[in-house]
Design a protein around this motif. Structure first.
Motif, PDB file in Angstrom:
ATOM      1  N   ALA A 103      -9.882 -27.254 -42.891  1.00  0.00           N
ATOM      2  CA  ALA A 103     -10.644 -28.307 -42.215  1.00  0.00           C
ATOM      3  C   ALA A 103      -9.717 -29.430 -41.766  1.00  0.00           C
ATOM      4  O   ALA A 103      -9.877 -29.988 -40.660  1.00  0.00           O
ATOM      5  N   GLY A 104      -8.745 -29.770 -42.592  1.00  0.00           N
ATOM      6  CA  GLY A 104      -7.763 -30.774 -42.198  1.00  0.00           C
ATOM      7  C   GLY A 104      -6.886 -30.306 -41.057  1.00  0.00           C
ATOM      8  O   GLY A 104      -6.538 -31.088 -40.160  1.00  0.00           O
ATOM      9  N   VAL A 105      -6.539 -29.019 -41.063  1.00  0.00           N
ATOM     10  CA  VAL A 105      -5.756 -28.462 -39.957  1.00  0.00           C
ATOM     11  C   VAL A 105      -6.547 -28.546 -38.658  1.00  0.00           C
ATOM     12  O   VAL A 105      -6.010 -28.927 -37.612  1.00  0.00           O
ATOM     13  N   ARG A 106      -7.842 -28.215 -38.717  1.00  0.00           N
ATOM     14  CA  ARG A 106      -8.680 -28.286 -37.516  1.00  0.00           C
ATOM     15  C   ARG A 106      -8.756 -29.724 -37.003  1.00  0.00           C
ATOM     16  O   ARG A 106      -8.633 -29.970 -35.793  1.00  0.00           O
ATOM     17  N   ALA A 107      -8.957 -30.670 -37.916  1.00  0.00           N
ATOM     18  CA  ALA A 107      -9.017 -32.074 -37.503  1.00  0.00           C
ATOM     19  C   ALA A 107      -7.690 -32.522 -36.896  1.00  0.00           C
ATOM     20  O   ALA A 107      -7.660 -33.251 -35.897  1.00  0.00           O
ATOM     21  N   GLY A 108      -6.585 -32.077 -37.484  1.00  0.00           N
ATOM     22  CA  GLY A 108      -5.276 -32.458 -36.971  1.00  0.00           C
ATOM     23  C   GLY A 108      -5.021 -31.923 -35.580  1.00  0.00           C
ATOM     24  O   GLY A 108      -4.487 -32.625 -34.712  1.00  0.00           O
ATOM     25  N   PHE A 109      -5.417 -30.664 -35.328  1.00  0.00           N
ATOM     26  CA  PHE A 109      -5.220 -30.076 -34.004  1.00  0.00           C
ATOM     27  C   PHE A 109      -6.020 -30.827 -32.951  1.00  0.00           C
ATOM     28  O   PHE A 109      -5.546 -31.050 -31.837  1.00  0.00           O
ATOM     29  N   VAL A 126     -13.704 -35.731 -18.788  1.00  0.00           N
ATOM     30  CA  VAL A 126     -14.431 -34.474 -18.997  1.00  0.00           C
ATOM     31  C   VAL A 126     -13.458 -33.353 -19.321  1.00  0.00           C
ATOM     32  O   VAL A 126     -13.698 -32.532 -20.222  1.00  0.00           O
ATOM     33  N   TRP A 127     -12.349 -33.288 -18.611  1.00  0.00           N
ATOM     34  CA  TRP A 127     -11.340 -32.266 -18.889  1.00  0.00           C
ATOM     35  C   TRP A 127     -10.773 -32.421 -20.297  1.00  0.00           C
ATOM     36  O   TRP A 127     -10.565 -31.425 -21.006  1.00  0.00           O
ATOM     37  N   ILE A 128     -10.530 -33.651 -20.710  1.00  0.00           N
ATOM     38  CA  ILE A 128      -9.990 -33.884 -22.054  1.00  0.00           C
ATOM     39  C   ILE A 128     -10.990 -33.448 -23.116  1.00  0.00           C
ATOM     40  O   ILE A 128     -10.630 -32.745 -24.088  1.00  0.00           O
ATOM     41  N   VAL A 129     -12.242 -33.854 -22.956  1.00  0.00           N
ATOM     42  CA  VAL A 129     -13.271 -33.492 -23.935  1.00  0.00           C
ATOM     43  C   VAL A 129     -13.465 -31.983 -23.977  1.00  0.00           C
ATOM     44  O   VAL A 129     -13.577 -31.386 -25.055  1.00  0.00           O
ATOM     45  N   ALA A 130     -13.509 -31.348 -22.802  1.00  0.00           N
ATOM     46  CA  ALA A 130     -13.697 -29.901 -22.762  1.00  0.00           C
ATOM     47  C   ALA A 130     -12.541 -29.175 -23.445  1.00  0.00           C
ATOM     48  O   ALA A 130     -12.756 -28.221 -24.213  1.00  0.00           O
ATOM     49  N   ALA A 131     -11.316 -29.629 -23.191  1.00  0.00           N
ATOM     50  CA  ALA A 131     -10.156 -29.001 -23.829  1.00  0.00           C
ATOM     51  C   ALA A 131     -10.195 -29.181 -25.336  1.00  0.00           C
ATOM     52  O   ALA A 131      -9.893 -28.252 -26.101  1.00  0.00           O
ATOM     53  N   ALA A 132     -10.575 -30.386 -25.789  1.00  0.00           N
ATOM     54  CA  ALA A 132     -10.657 -30.641 -27.227  1.00  0.00           C
ATOM     55  C   ALA A 132     -11.738 -29.786 -27.883  1.00  0.00           C
ATOM     56  O   ALA A 132     -11.561 -29.267 -28.994  1.00  0.00           O
ATOM     57  N   LEU A 133     -12.873 -29.610 -27.201  1.00  0.00           N
ATOM     58  CA  LEU A 133     -13.954 -28.792 -27.750  1.00  0.00           C
ATOM     59  C   LEU A 133     -13.547 -27.325 -27.837  1.00  0.00           C
ATOM     60  O   LEU A 133     -13.827 -26.648 -28.844  1.00  0.00           O
ATOM     61  N   ILE A 137      -9.977 -23.085 -33.206  1.00  0.00           N
ATOM     62  CA  ILE A 137      -9.449 -23.293 -34.553  1.00  0.00           C
ATOM     63  C   ILE A 137     -10.526 -23.023 -35.598  1.00  0.00           C
ATOM     64  O   ILE A 137     -10.252 -22.472 -36.674  1.00  0.00           O
ATOM     65  N   GLN A 138     -11.766 -23.372 -35.299  1.00  0.00           N
ATOM     66  CA  GLN A 138     -12.850 -23.146 -36.252  1.00  0.00           C
ATOM     67  C   GLN A 138     -13.088 -21.656 -36.476  1.00  0.00           C
ATOM     68  O   GLN A 138     -13.330 -21.226 -37.609  1.00  0.00           O
ATOM     69  N   ILE A 139     -13.009 -20.866 -35.422  1.00  0.00           N
ATOM     70  CA  ILE A 139     -13.150 -19.416 -35.569  1.00  0.00           C
ATOM     71  C   ILE A 139     -12.017 -18.856 -36.430  1.00  0.00           C
ATOM     72  O   ILE A 139     -12.246 -18.051 -37.348  1.00  0.00           O
TER      73      ILE A 139
END
Length: 279
Positions: A204-210, A250-257, A263-265
């Motif tokens: 979970a910390g790795v996902r948050a860090g990425f 929008v591009w930044i948010v989409a890339a982050a999502l 990473i979650q998968i």
């Protein structure tokens, strides 16, 4: 209706549960319905405000114009051309942070001396603003991908260390004692007992860090220049192109999502494998 019946009704609709350990996201298509409806509502309000002329378009552009710009950048390659450098620096920085943070978190969790030495510096790493660190990195390292990646590593470092420490310290010590009594050595206990049990917290910390590394990349490009989305955002801002500014966001948010989802998968698959839930 009794208090227990009310509590069950509230829990049934997902509003509140008295047992946080049982709370899990909904499965299937229903999982995306609340977020989709919320997004549609926000866009409808946004469109209504802009279409009515209550807010000048230079301050808040019409969402249809923003969507059109996002699609246009996707079709002509502009968005992808600026996305790749930002995403590359973010991934490199996150990997650097992961390689350093997880072993350090393990060491801090096992050693009072190392905890006393490093924990204040770990906390200090989050008190200094990134915009203050970026000029120093430019002075010490120069310009380009490397200093931006280092900035991403700095912002990714804290959640990875913290969750690793919490995950290992929060373990039931009786499990460690049983492994000790079974003759497991320090490395066996670490790799076969501690890390698999602490894997959900660590990952979970790795996902948050990425995900946070995207912020580091954007800030780095603001201060140190570059060829990524931060630079495109600066160009749009200096040109008073509010549609472009929102399109970049929008591009930044989409890339982050997308990054978070990927990473979650991987996190779920790794957790199942580490905890022996699949071969």
């Amino acid at each position: 209706m009794t208090g227990r019946t009310q509590a069950r009704a509230v829990a049934h609709w997902g509003l509140w549960s008295a047992y946080p350990g049982r709370v899990r996201p909904s499965h299937g298509a229903w999982r995306w319905v609340p977020a989709t409806l919320s997004l549609v509502l926000v866009l409808a309000i946004w469109w209504g405000v802009t279409a009515s002329g209550l807010v000048p378009s230079v301050v808040l552009p019409n969402p249809l114009d923003v969507v059109a710009r996002v699609v246009a950048w996707a079709l002509d390659g502009t968005g992808w051309r600026y996305l790749v450098p930002t995403l590359g620096a973010a991934l490199i920085g996150s990997l650097i942070a992961m390689v350093v943070a997880i072993p350090m978190g393990v060491a801090i969790a096992h050693s009072r001396l190392l905890a006393a030495v490093f924990e204040p510096f770990v906390a200090f790493s989050q008190t200094v603003p990134l915009v203050a660190i970026a000029p120093l990195l430019a002075l010490w390292i120069g310009y380009g991908v490397v200093p931006i990646a280092v900035l991403c590593a700095i912002i990714s470092f804290f959640p990875m260390v913290t969750t690793t420490v919490i995950g290992i310290r929060g373990m039931d010590m009786r499990i460690i004692e049983h492994a000790w009594l079974d003759g497991a050595g320090p490395w066996q206990r670490l790799f076969h007992v501690e890390l698999p049990i602490a894997a959900p917290a660590i990952l979970a910390g790795v996902r948050a860090g990425f995900v946070l590394s995207m912020t580091g990349a954007i800030v780095g490009e603001f201060v140190m220049g570059g060829r990524g989305l931060g630079t495109l955002l600066t160009i749009s801002r200096e040109g008073a192109d509010s549609v472009g500014v929102f399109a970049v966001l929008v591009w930044i948010v989409a890339a982050a999502l997308v990054l978070q989802g990927s990473i979650q998968i991987a996190e779920r698959a790794s957790t199942r494998r580490l905890q022996g839930e699949q071969s």
